[in-house]
Design an enzyme around this catalytic site. Sequence first.
Site, PDB file in Angstrom:
ATOM      1  N   GLY A   1       0.800  -1.275   0.060  1.00  0.00           N
ATOM      2  CA  GLY A   1      -0.070  -0.105  -0.041  1.00  0.00           C
ATOM      3  C   GLY A   1       0.648   1.204   0.173  1.00  0.00           C
TER       4      GLY A   1
ATOM      5  N   ASP B   1      -1.610  -2.911  11.545  1.00  0.00           N
ATOM      6  CA  ASP B   1      -1.735  -3.780  10.168  1.00  0.00           C
ATOM      7  C   ASP B   1      -1.154  -5.031  10.184  1.00  0.00           C
ATOM      8  OD1 ASP B   1      -3.024  -3.810   7.747  1.00  0.00           O
ATOM      9  OD2 ASP B   1      -1.350  -2.844   6.548  1.00  0.00           O
TER      10      ASP B   1
END
Length: 187
Positions: A13, A125
Amino acid sequence: MTNTFVAKIGQGGFGSVYKGQLYDGNLVVVKLLDGAMGDGEDFVNKVASISRTSHVNIVTLLGFCFEGKKRSLVYEFMPNGSLDKFLRDDGTRLDRNTLFKIPKEIARGLEYLHQGCNTRIVHFDIKPHNILLDGEFVLKISDFGLAKLCKRKESIFSAMGARGTAGYMALEVFFKSLGGASHKSDV
């Protein structure tokens, strides 16, 4: 180090990931970060905190580059890749002993980030893509792009906007009515 970025091994990302090699022959991973914004203070603070970490279940940050808007991180290379490839139904399997140590090694790495560092590091995450395996199948937490640094005594803190990957995010991070984000959000 990357031979002009020919060996791309992933895309996250926050940027592209390339395989590289140091002059001494050791393999590394170079992550080129996309969309660097601001003056870089957050980047430098994260690099400083993560560079001081040293734990068997945390990927070692070997270096970084910060030149204007260009930013990159250099990590130790994990030859067995990420845990997600072993969890898919494509024939790649882990033995029973390795399967049993997955939660224990992830928990040890998180405990170190939350309690063992001078500055508490909350990852935000944790998912199979961000758990890597070295040559001996030791699990290591990686990718601190969404990490938040906070004081060790701070129990609940502000997490501006939702942090994490859908399906892996703690509910209290997404739904503020459930309470505030804390180091327990990683669990």
